[in-house]
Motif scaffolding. Structure first.
Motif, PDB file in Angstrom:
ATOM      1  N   UNK A   1      41.753 -23.804 -23.690  1.00  0.00           N
ATOM      2  CA  UNK A   1      43.021 -23.390 -23.204  1.00  0.00           C
ATOM      3  C   UNK A   1      42.654 -22.970 -21.704  1.00  0.00           C
ATOM      4  N   UNK A   2      43.826 -23.626 -20.786  1.00  0.00           N
ATOM      5  CA  UNK A   2      43.463 -23.411 -19.530  1.00  0.00           C
ATOM      6  C   UNK A   2      44.706 -22.341 -19.075  1.00  0.00           C
ATOM      7  N   UNK A   3      43.953 -21.178 -18.634  1.00  0.00           N
ATOM      8  CA  UNK A   3      44.749 -20.186 -18.047  1.00  0.00           C
ATOM      9  C   UNK A   3      44.817 -20.029 -16.568  1.00  0.00           C
ATOM     10  N   UNK A   4      45.746 -20.334 -15.764  1.00  0.00           N
ATOM     11  CA  UNK A   4      45.795 -20.370 -14.622  1.00  0.00           C
ATOM     12  C   UNK A   4      45.472 -19.042 -13.898  1.00  0.00           C
ATOM     13  N   UNK A   5      44.823 -18.859 -12.797  1.00  0.00           N
ATOM     14  CA  UNK A   5      44.568 -17.656 -12.029  1.00  0.00           C
ATOM     15  C   UNK A   5      45.749 -17.216 -11.142  1.00  0.00           C
ATOM     16  N   UNK A   6      46.357 -18.476 -10.714  1.00  0.00           N
ATOM     17  CA  UNK A   6      47.614 -18.018  -9.815  1.00  0.00           C
ATOM     18  C   UNK A   6      48.452 -19.107  -9.852  1.00  0.00           C
ATOM     19  N   UNK A   7      49.984 -18.784  -9.471  1.00  0.00           N
ATOM     20  CA  UNK A   7      50.878 -19.594  -9.615  1.00  0.00           C
ATOM     21  C   UNK A   7      51.652 -19.439  -8.351  1.00  0.00           C
ATOM     22  N   UNK A   8      52.509 -20.262  -7.870  1.00  0.00           N
ATOM     23  CA  UNK A   8      53.251 -20.360  -6.729  1.00  0.00           C
ATOM     24  C   UNK A   8      54.610 -20.109  -7.236  1.00  0.00           C
ATOM     25  N   UNK A   9      55.171 -19.176  -6.926  1.00  0.00           N
ATOM     26  CA  UNK A   9      56.643 -18.679  -7.357  1.00  0.00           C
ATOM     27  C   UNK A   9      57.635 -18.955  -6.375  1.00  0.00           C
ATOM     28  N   UNK A  10      58.545 -20.074  -6.556  1.00  0.00           N
ATOM     29  CA  UNK A  10      59.650 -20.097  -5.533  1.00  0.00           C
ATOM     30  C   UNK A  10      61.114 -19.725  -5.979  1.00  0.00           C
ATOM     31  N   UNK A 263      52.256 -11.698 -14.467  1.00  0.00           N
ATOM     32  CA  UNK A 263      51.509 -10.519 -14.140  1.00  0.00           C
ATOM     33  C   UNK A 263      50.763 -10.045 -15.566  1.00  0.00           C
ATOM     34  N   UNK A 264      51.464  -9.976 -16.524  1.00  0.00           N
ATOM     35  CA  UNK A 264      50.982  -9.380 -17.834  1.00  0.00           C
ATOM     36  C   UNK A 264      49.965 -10.346 -18.312  1.00  0.00           C
ATOM     37  N   UNK A 265      49.856 -11.590 -17.930  1.00  0.00           N
ATOM     38  CA  UNK A 265      48.825 -12.638 -18.576  1.00  0.00           C
ATOM     39  C   UNK A 265      47.580 -12.815 -17.615  1.00  0.00           C
ATOM     40  N   UNK A 266      47.904 -11.930 -16.539  1.00  0.00           N
ATOM     41  CA  UNK A 266      46.919 -11.903 -15.583  1.00  0.00           C
ATOM     42  C   UNK A 266      46.639 -12.917 -14.653  1.00  0.00           C
ATOM     43  N   UNK A 267      48.065 -13.526 -14.375  1.00  0.00           N
ATOM     44  CA  UNK A 267      48.194 -14.716 -13.340  1.00  0.00           C
ATOM     45  C   UNK A 267      48.787 -13.953 -12.274  1.00  0.00           C
TER      46      UNK A 267
END
Lengths: 296, 296
Positions: A1-10, A263-267
């Protein structure tokens, strides 16, 4: 399972949310909200729209909003929607403002594209080429595929209809594309499958999701998207959007709800959730009503 | 990515939802709702609770409800919650009714277990052994681990606290365990990780999720759960539960919203969504208010 470390929020509430509001917010209030959002750590804001003021009077002050923002701070990208070549010409007059990016929407659904833009998909893709030519060296162009997960007029939308628009965008030089669930008809499996497929087929493109929460699936669809490799998620303060006269009708997935989940998922998002919620409260005060967001 | 073909949906609204309602539903209305639910194709209903009628007056008619259901049709499992040995003795008097299964709840959180059951976790696990002994050959026993994803009193709950309760349940002979997000504090990554971990460690156990939607993450958590191999999902008609005096506060994930998501993803439930929504409407009429469900 791929959990991303960072997401850009627009944040797209000031464009996609406000355009459906009966209340027309004063320009200075929009500018104050944009500043409050950058203070909360957001790095991408779709701030307004260059469409005909008769079609969307709520955003008729596009120029004044962009001119009023001031320097948004490092790492913040301010974008605006451009409806056609005429809108592009307006955007090009704004190079002295923080505007650095425009987004052009083409629908995967022929019927929706005609209703939304009064053009065939082929005509819109031809105009996109012209818009990209005008933008070259001056503004970055993003693309958005409307009704990518279903159309209120046509129903199901096949992968080929989506791919046709993507091909046109990629050929025009676009390297960031939003898959938009305009009517909130998508489901997590569909989001995972489509995002996964296009991500594999068109390497070198960054993928975003724009998820209306019409059927309560916004967060589940966002989750499916990031698991499939999507790195950009769009959202709207408080879930602004939809029709204010239908109880429970919502627009995009709410910014605070999305940031809370990530954030809760550590992203990481770079945002301060507490301050995001203050922005939501500011918007609720301006509109004089509660928005459908769940996290308060 | 593992997409399941089928999920068992268990309605718990008549137990976990009604116990928080100010309105006490008449017994015959509860029975009518259970029949309407089986007509909608549901195969598992947690129908009531054997706890002290002073503690939960809303469910004081447990015996009358079970006696009134009649034959629920093939493939339908009717269960009830049992609070302690005394409750188990009441359940054993109901073997002439459709009651075939009981569920015993033990909290992973010491503080919550004491608040909920007025016992330490160790005392609850000892009582569970006695309950399983009494049930043997007469009623199937399921287990539920409350506050498995966080506790409103203690905060974060470690995997060892959860594992301790699971170990006790497995040792007592239990082969189906619900991981309950009692206060809606879980997030999709946590659900995926915990469900995946226990699924691997305790083979031979069927895993269920019970997800309160307090922070709007119910469906995203359900999605994460099925991706991790969970085969049973609990839900509540209309999202019944939570405090009726807090606007937007919800109980479990709403049955109709969950079934809609699963069907859209191609996951079978055996249920007829249209008839599920009729059940929700019936319940709303009985309670005289709208429930928070999104699909109508």
């Amino acid at each position: 399972m791929h959990w991303p470390g960072k997401v850009l929020v627009r944040e797209v509430g000031l464009r996609d949310g406000l355009q459906n509001e009966k209340t027309v917010l004063p320009t200075e209030k929009k500018i104050a909200l944009i500043r409050e959002l950058t203070g909360a750590g957001i790095s991408a804001i779709e701030a307004t729209s260059f469409v005909h003021p008769r079609a969307v009077p709520q955003l008729a002050d596009a120029e004044a909003v962009l001119a009023g923002i001031g320097a948004p701070g490092p790492g913040v990208t301010i974008s605006a929607l451009v409806g056609n070549v005429k809108g592009m010409q307006r955007a090009l007059e704004m190079l002295h403002t923080p505007l650095r990016e425009i987004v052009v929407v083409v629908s995967a659904s022929e019927a929706h594209n005609r209703a939304n833009l009064n053009r065939s998909v082929a005509e819109s893709l031809a105009e996109l080429v012209e818009i990209c030519r005008l933008a070259e060296g001056r503004l970055r162009v993003r693309g958005a595929v409307a009704t990518a997960f279903g159309c209120p007029y046509q129903g199901a939308i096949g992968i080929y209809a989506v791919a046709r628009v993507i091909e046109g965008m990629v050929a025009a030089g676009i390297r960031e594309i939003t898959l938009a669930d305009t009517a909130g008809m998508g489901n997590p499996r569909q989001v995972y499958d489509l995002a996964g497929e296009v991500g594999e087929r068109y390497s070198g493109v960054d993928w975003a999701l724009h998820l209306h929460d019409t059927r309560g699936l916004g967060l589940a669809n966002a989750l499916a998207g990031v698991l499939a490799g999507v790195t950009i998620l769009e959202c709207s303060l408080g879930g602004l959007g939809g029709c204010p006269f239908i109880p429970g009708a919502t627009g995009n997935v709410a910014t605070g709800d999305l940031v809370h989940m990530l954030h809760k998922m550590g992203v990481e998002t770079g945002m301060d959730l507490r301050r995001v919620l203050q922005c939501t409260a500011s918007l609720e005060r301006l509109l004089g009503r509660n928005l459908p967001a769940r996290i308060r």
